[in-house]
Design a protein around this motif. Structure first.
Motif, PDB file in Angstrom:
ATOM      1  N   ASP A 164       0.825  -1.216   0.000  1.00 42.15           N
ATOM      2  CA  ASP A 164       0.000   0.000   0.000  1.00 42.15           C
ATOM      3  C   ASP A 164       0.855   1.260   0.000  1.00 42.15           C
ATOM      4  O   ASP A 164       0.352   2.353   0.233  1.00 42.15           O
ATOM      5  CB  ASP A 164      -0.960  -0.006   1.200  1.00 42.15           C
ATOM      6  CG  ASP A 164      -0.238   0.003   2.530  1.00 42.15           C
ATOM      7  OD1 ASP A 164       1.012  -0.147   2.527  1.00 42.15           O
ATOM      8  OD2 ASP A 164      -0.904   0.151   3.566  1.00 42.15           O
ATOM      9  N   GLU A 165       2.138   1.096  -0.282  1.00 45.33           N
ATOM     10  CA  GLU A 165       3.011   2.263  -0.357  1.00 45.33           C
ATOM     11  C   GLU A 165       3.310   2.610  -1.818  1.00 45.33           C
ATOM     12  O   GLU A 165       3.258   1.755  -2.699  1.00 45.33           O
ATOM     13  CB  GLU A 165       4.332   1.992   0.371  1.00 45.33           C
ATOM     14  CG  GLU A 165       4.188   2.001   1.890  1.00 45.33           C
ATOM     15  CD  GLU A 165       5.531   1.875   2.577  1.00 45.33           C
ATOM     16  OE1 GLU A 165       5.768   2.635   3.531  1.00 45.33           O
ATOM     17  OE2 GLU A 165       6.338   1.016   2.167  1.00 45.33           O
ATOM     18  N   MET A 166       3.654   3.858  -2.016  1.00 47.75           N
ATOM     19  CA  MET A 166       4.086   4.262  -3.359  1.00 47.75           C
ATOM     20  C   MET A 166       5.224   5.258  -3.261  1.00 47.75           C
ATOM     21  O   MET A 166       5.357   5.990  -2.283  1.00 47.75           O
ATOM     22  CB  MET A 166       2.930   4.858  -4.149  1.00 47.75           C
ATOM     23  CG  MET A 166       2.346   6.117  -3.543  1.00 47.75           C
ATOM     24  SD  MET A 166       1.062   6.834  -4.595  1.00 47.75           S
ATOM     25  CE  MET A 166       2.072   7.773  -5.720  1.00 47.75           C
ATOM     26  N   LEU A 167       6.025   5.259  -4.304  1.00 39.88           N
ATOM     27  CA  LEU A 167       7.156   6.169  -4.382  1.00 39.88           C
ATOM     28  C   LEU A 167       6.643   7.525  -4.859  1.00 39.88           C
ATOM     29  O   LEU A 167       5.949   7.613  -5.873  1.00 39.88           O
ATOM     30  CB  LEU A 167       8.188   5.606  -5.352  1.00 39.88           C
ATOM     31  CG  LEU A 167       9.539   6.300  -5.470  1.00 39.88           C
ATOM     32  CD1 LEU A 167      10.264   6.308  -4.115  1.00 39.88           C
ATOM     33  CD2 LEU A 167      10.395   5.583  -6.514  1.00 39.88           C
ATOM     34  N   VAL A 168       7.002   8.575  -4.114  1.00 42.60           N
ATOM     35  CA  VAL A 168       6.526   9.919  -4.446  1.00 42.60           C
ATOM     36  C   VAL A 168       7.607  10.719  -5.164  1.00 42.60           C
ATOM     37  O   VAL A 168       7.332  11.469  -6.092  1.00 42.60           O
ATOM     38  CB  VAL A 168       6.068  10.641  -3.157  1.00 42.60           C
ATOM     39  CG1 VAL A 168       5.667  12.082  -3.468  1.00 42.60           C
ATOM     40  CG2 VAL A 168       4.918   9.874  -2.511  1.00 42.60           C
ATOM     41  N   GLY A 169       8.826  10.549  -4.690  1.00 45.53           N
ATOM     42  CA  GLY A 169       9.924  11.297  -5.311  1.00 45.53           C
ATOM     43  C   GLY A 169      11.251  10.741  -4.851  1.00 45.53           C
ATOM     44  O   GLY A 169      11.325   9.944  -3.908  1.00 45.53           O
ATOM     45  N   VAL A 170      12.311  11.147  -5.525  1.00 54.55           N
ATOM     46  CA  VAL A 170      13.653  10.680  -5.191  1.00 54.55           C
ATOM     47  C   VAL A 170      14.560  11.902  -5.139  1.00 54.55           C
ATOM     48  O   VAL A 170      14.520  12.754  -6.034  1.00 54.55           O
ATOM     49  CB  VAL A 170      14.171   9.685  -6.249  1.00 54.55           C
ATOM     50  CG1 VAL A 170      15.533   9.134  -5.842  1.00 54.55           C
ATOM     51  CG2 VAL A 170      13.172   8.546  -6.462  1.00 54.55           C
ATOM     52  N   THR A 171      15.355  11.963  -4.069  1.00 59.83           N
ATOM     53  CA  THR A 171      16.266  13.091  -3.915  1.00 59.83           C
ATOM     54  C   THR A 171      17.708  12.615  -4.086  1.00 59.83           C
ATOM     55  O   THR A 171      18.126  11.641  -3.444  1.00 59.83           O
ATOM     56  CB  THR A 171      16.097  13.745  -2.521  1.00 59.83           C
ATOM     57  OG1 THR A 171      14.738  14.162  -2.393  1.00 59.83           O
ATOM     58  CG2 THR A 171      17.025  14.945  -2.382  1.00 59.83           C
ATOM     59  N   PHE A 172      18.399  13.293  -4.968  1.00 60.64           N
ATOM     60  CA  PHE A 172      19.800  12.946  -5.243  1.00 60.64           C
ATOM     61  C   PHE A 172      20.682  14.052  -4.690  1.00 60.64           C
ATOM     62  O   PHE A 172      20.597  15.199  -5.146  1.00 60.64           O
ATOM     63  CB  PHE A 172      20.034  12.831  -6.759  1.00 60.64           C
ATOM     64  CG  PHE A 172      19.339  11.660  -7.393  1.00 60.64           C
ATOM     65  CD1 PHE A 172      18.000  11.736  -7.755  1.00 60.64           C
ATOM     66  CD2 PHE A 172      20.024  10.481  -7.626  1.00 60.64           C
ATOM     67  CE1 PHE A 172      17.363  10.659  -8.339  1.00 60.64           C
ATOM     68  CE2 PHE A 172      19.396   9.395  -8.215  1.00 60.64           C
ATOM     69  CZ  PHE A 172      18.056   9.479  -8.569  1.00 60.64           C
TER      70      PHE A 172
END
Lengths: 294, 785
Positions: A164-172
């Protein structure tokens, strides 16, 4: 090659999306560009009653500078990643890796979040995320959390995210100083999944010693790999005394689960992997050296 | 003779005006390049049902039972047919070019008692749309008793299990030429003998459009209309009439555009038979469009073969004898009977060289894999084996491979030349094309570049190959081709030929040729093809025959009308027929300015004013004629030269230059010729480096999508450079066939280039495809510094 019937959902917010995922459970799958999922559905290798398309959620769009690094929304297309000045400034490795992702039609549809959540060890972005110590912003019906890339990739096509989780964004995080970057891959044809690849970042100090380095390995294990022992051996050494072939050997030394398949045995992948690391190392060092000699 | 191009692409030379020989833009291009072609999947008929096959998931097994009840219960599912429903309707089942007496493999349209390869069609589902049909196909329960499969063709002859029990053996057939024992003394006494076993992997045509068919039966009229992806609409009609026992003239086959055939769509296969058989039972039109997975599973396999090959040489490198023992994998259901084609490999093995003695055997075996089908240059292995062997011979003898070929290639002053297997070559230029290709490369300069590169640790190579092939078969159903030409009352021209566009630009070349013979402007000529209702029988696109045979049909038919037009014009203009010239749709009296009449005026007279026609000239301007080939085949030859760089660490191959010098006679349209060469060459490059229709040891196919079946893409192929030598054939216009050659010449040129690049490592390459891993294995790690 027609998929079985499914219901299509296009939630407008992250909250709606994770609520749907929680409600529908195993019958639902996130659709984030569809460049892997749709062919699998069409070939009936898998089937879901519900697809939750997250690409229309505003929070998943856009590229922003953040804390000296760059935060990329999960629904940002490969083509946008590859042409973003913000990405090029903070995470050049992503810019260099993007042209190697499939073909331009795929890059126009595929998303960074989709690629990372799919966690294919032969894909370019997961290895870049691991090498650059990216952090993953994840949402669930009960709130938000952040995982490091090292925590995120757990096995073949498997991540630490719950259903029930989802990836929202990725920080580099950005690399400063005298940094250089290079990506080297070998594939049967341009755009194919690599037989082996290496994504290398290196930062030199003012005396041309290695201040830090990071090596992301593509298609050399069940997950994207990072040979941290090899990196540790290289830090502090004068870069002119480092034989790139040695870097390749070091990077392969700790790998324990290199896969064999129709495109290459494990031994062959190691041979290619070592060469890709050596070549990427050479180019990354050259790139770093142009940042102003000591 | 000087020639100048005119604005509309004609060449004006010595007062004559011709479209043939010029790069007229393709007639097909506007619709194809804008995505408006008409393929089978573009056919939409009212009430049409969609067909999906249930296919065997096991390579060999017995069908114990089929339960379609769950599938039939699904809303929108109309029928599920099995062998018990359809196969009893079969009346006769044979291909026209093969005839009724060939010892063919029995081909049940749907598998009856046994399945013989993964993909074997077992049942046919008809539903309201393709999605539903695929849902239903998953619900058809087939109970299989799985049996051990015959997969490795090299062991098939000795296997206990039989692919076709009734045949009594897994050997389909064997043919042989002169016994090898009779050459033993030549080999024993030769200064050099070179021997190899050369293996080629299974790969196949992979047309952009898979197979497909729409069948539309009208019970009230008894007429069956078939829209098909095919290279041979008339063959579909004839085959179907025999299969169903329907009179041929009650069947109409239509094909506008077909997205490539390359041999796969010459002959009706089992899946297509099943479609024909449901036509009368479905109660509605039925569409089947083969998807990519099906195409890779079930449309057929080609090229899977190996041979033991030897050549004997004298001290100067002159060939004394050549020998080949050839074995080919024919899968479970070869189409057609494969033994004859396999013998061609043996017969043509000497190639365009001065080979005084030769022996061959050719063995074909069944396996539990997809059936062997024709693929562009079906006997291509003879060139692969010979040219790879020649390079290995040159290396062993310490001789330059170009020099070895030069010494042995046939010269034009030696023609006609009967090769030791009785093939008599004539009107070919093996040495001229070879020298032209080497000159285009600047062979010596490349060798110097190669030497410099090696000093720098880079591995460049050059490979070459030459071949001679029989095009334009002139026997049996292939021996004739018909044209009907109508100059309509307005003066516009329609040319009706069997033809059909499978990518070979036959619409363009027909228009060019017709305009030339009639002396009309090219924009006044259109062509109607691929409709059996309005065209005369033609055997279709096969054996590199379309251009050369159609040229004869057009010539013979248009000449009738040309003479008639001249007669009418001479009568109208009160001039002698020999003084009339026809240029750009106008008949003029030579040397008399202003004395002319348009073709439209001639046509109006012919149709509307028949009493004004000269005596003996019939009304109308319509004619039909059928050209009969004058020879059993038209020989065509080419040389391929390729350069590459090989990465010794990864085994990756980068092709640098690719040069083809070919002699297909005068070119009707150089752009079309070069397009044919390019397409074949790219397929040959794919076969050498990438494409592999692989099976695991249980007979499961492992390349059923384009993720695993690797086709060459634009980035894998260099710009292809063309050289042309034009030697007249004995046929119409001097034209020769050029459809297949690219695919014949390319694989050995690529293999030889790679082997040349890796020669410093002592590499010898005898197995295709050249995967990077297989090449890297030729370079031991310790050799890399």
């Amino acid at each position: 090659m027609k998929p079985a019937a499914f219901d299509y959902h296009a939630p407008g917010t992250v909250e709606e999306a994770v609520a749907l995922l929680a409600e529908l459970g195993d019958d639902a799958k996130v659709l984030a560009g569809g460049q892997s999922l749709i062919p699998m559905l069409a070939l009936r290798l898998t089937a879901f009653d519900h697809l939750v398309d997250v690409c229309r959620i505003p929070e998943l769009q856009g590229v922003q500078q953040r804390d000296g690094g760059v935060r990329i929304g999960a629904a940002v297309r490969h083509a946008q990643v590859g042409t973003s000045p913000e990405v090029a400034a903070a995470a050049p490795l992503l810019t260099l890796a993007t042209p190697l992702v499939g073909h331009f039609q795929i890059r126009n549809r595929g998303t960074l979040g989709g690629a990372i959540a799919h966690a294919d060890p032969a894909a370019e972005y997961p290895a870049a995320a691991l090498a650059l110590d990216a952090t993953m912003d994840i949402a669930s019906p009960t709130g938000r959390r952040t995982l490091t890339a090292q925590e995120f990739f757990t096995d073949l096509w498997t991540t630490a995210m719950e259903p029930d989780e989802m990836l929202v964004g990725v920080t580099f995080p950005a690399w400063g100083g005298r940094s250089g970057f290079a990506v080297e891959e070998f594939a049967r044809r341009h755009g194919d999944y690599a037989i082996a690849g290496a994504e290398v970042a290196v930062e030199l100090d003012e005396t041309d010693r290695v201040r830090r380095c990071a090596i992301g390995l593509v298609a050399l294990g069940p997950t994207p790999e990072r040979p941290r022992e090899a990196e540790a051996e290289l830090v502090g050494r004068p870069v002119s005394e480092i034989d790139p072939a040695e870097v390749g050997r070091l990077a392969m030394a700790g790998l324990t689960a290199v896969t064999s398949d129709g495109n290459g045995s494990a031994d062959y992948r190691r041979r290619v992997g070592a060469a890709m690391v050596a070549r990427a190392w050479t180019r990354a060092v050259a790139d770093a050296s142009t940042e102003g000699a000591a | 003779m000087t020639a100048a191009a005119t604005g509309d692409g004609r060449v004006e030379a010595g007062g004559a005006t011709r479209y043939a020989g010029t790069r007229i833009g393709r007639v097909e291009d506007p619709r194809l390049l804008t995505g408006r072609g008409t393929y089978v999947d573009d056919i939409r008929l009212p009430g049409m049902l969609h067909a999906v096959f249930v296919r065997s998931p096991v390579a060999r097994g017995r069908i114990l039972g089929i339960d379609a009840s769950a599938a039939l219960a699904l809303p929108g599912v109309r029928h599920v047919f099995t062998a018990a429903d359809l196969n009893p309707d079969v009346r006769e089942q044979w291909h026209t070019s093969v005839g009724p007496k060939s010892p063919e493999t029995p081909r049940p349209p749907l598998a009856d008692t046994d399945v013989r390869f993964v993909g074997d069609p077992v049942a046919l589902v008809l539903a309201d749309d393709r999605y539903l049909a695929e849902d239903a196909a998953e619900l058809v329960e087939v109970d299989y008793e799985q049996l051990p499969a015959v997969v490795d063709y090299t062991r098939a002859a000795q296997a206990q299990e039989l692919v076709h029990e009734a045949h009594g053996s897994n050997v389909v057939g064997q043919l042989a030429g002169r016994p090898a024992a009779t050459l033993a003394d030549v080999f024993a006494g030769a200064a050099h003998v070179v021997t190899d076993t050369i293996h080629q992997q299974a790969h196949t045509a992979v047309p952009m459009e898979g197979r497909g068919m729409v069948v539309d039966y009208s019970a009230s009229t008894g007429e069956l209309t078939i829209h098909a992806a095919t290279q041979a609409p008339h063959e579909i009609r004839l085959f179907c009439s025999r299969l169903l026992g329907l009179p041929e003239h009650r069947i109409r086959v239509l094909m506008r555009d077909t997205g490539g055939g390359f041999g796969q769509k010459v002959m009706v296969q089992r899946d297509e038979m099943a479609l024909m058989l449901v036509a009368r039972r479905a109660g509605a039109p039925v569409k089947w469009v083969e998807d990519r997975r099906e195409n890779l599973l079930a449309a057929g396999m080609s090229r899977h073969e190996h041979a033991d090959v030897s050549m004997a040489f004298d001290p100067d490198g002159l060939i004394l004898a050549a020998s080949i023992d050839f074995v080919s994998d024919c899968g479970a259901y070869p189409t057609p009977w494969p033994v004859g084609t396999s013998a061609a490999v043996g017969m043509l093995f000497p190639g365009p060289y001065r080979v005084p003695a030769a022996s061959f055997t050719a063995t074909t075996v069944y396996t539990n894999t997809a059936g062997r089908v024709a693929y562009r240059g079906p006997w291509q292995f003879e060139t692969l084996a010979r040219e790879v062997l020649l390079d290995n011979a040159a290396r062993e003898m310490g001789m330059d491979p170009a020099e070895l070929r030069r010494r042995n290639l046939l010269r034009t002053d030696e023609l006609p030349f009967a090769n030791p297997n009785g093939m008599t070559y004539d009107r070919i230029t093996p040495l001229e094309t070879f020298e032209q290709a080497l000159e285009m490369l600047d062979y010596d300069a490349f060798r110097a570049e190669q030497a410099r590169a090696r000093e720098a640790g880079r591995y460049l190579g050059v490979g070459m190959s030459t071949y001679v092939e029989p095009s334009t078969p002139g026997y049996g159903s292939y021996a004739t081709e018909a044209a009907t030409i109508r100059i309509e009352p307005s003066g516009k021209v329609n040319v009706y030929i069997a033809g059909g566009s499978t990518g070979n630009s036959i619409e363009t070349t027909v228009v060019q040729l017709t305009a030339d013979v009639l002396g009309v402007a090219i924009e006044d000529v259109a062509t109607i093809q691929g409709d059996t209702a309005v065209t005369g029988f033609g055997a279709g696109t096969a054996g590199s025959r379309s251009g050369s045979m159609t040229a004869g049909a057009v010539r013979d038919t248009a000449t009738i009308l040309r003479e008639r037009m001249i007669a009418i014009a001479a009568h109208k203009l009160e001039a002698a027929p020999e003084d009339i010239e026809l240029v750009r749709s106008r008949a003029s009296v030579r040397g008399v300015p202003g004395a002319s009449v348009t073709v439209a005026e001639l046509a109006a007279t012919a149709y509307f004013d028949p009493y004004s026609l000269p005596p003996g000239v019939p009304a109308g301007l319509e004619a039909s004629a059928r050209y009969t080939a004058e020879t059993r085949s038209v020989w065509v030859n080419a040389a391929h030269v390729c350069t590459c760089e090989v990465d010794p660490v990864t085994g990756g191959v980068t092709l640098l230059r690719y040069i083809v010098s070919e002699d297909c006679g005068p070119m009707i349209n150089p752009s079309v010729v070069e397009g044919q060469i390019a397409g074949g060459t790219v397929q040959g490059i794919g076969g050498a480096l990438l494409e592999h229709l692989a099976y695991d040891e249980d007979g499961n196919p492992t390349a059923t999508t384009f993720v695993d079946y690797l086709l060459p893409t634009a980035t894998d192929v260099p710009v292809i450079e063309y050289g042309h030598i034009e030697t007249m054939s004995g046929g119409p216009g001097g034209y020769k066939g050029v459809g297949e050659g690219g695919a014949i010449g390319a694989p050995p040129a690529v293999v030889n280039a790679v082997a040349d690049a890796l020669a410093p490592f002592g590499a010898r390459i005898t197995r295709l495809p050249l995967t990077p891993e297989s090449l890297a294995a030729l370079v031991p790690p310790e050799a890399l510094r």
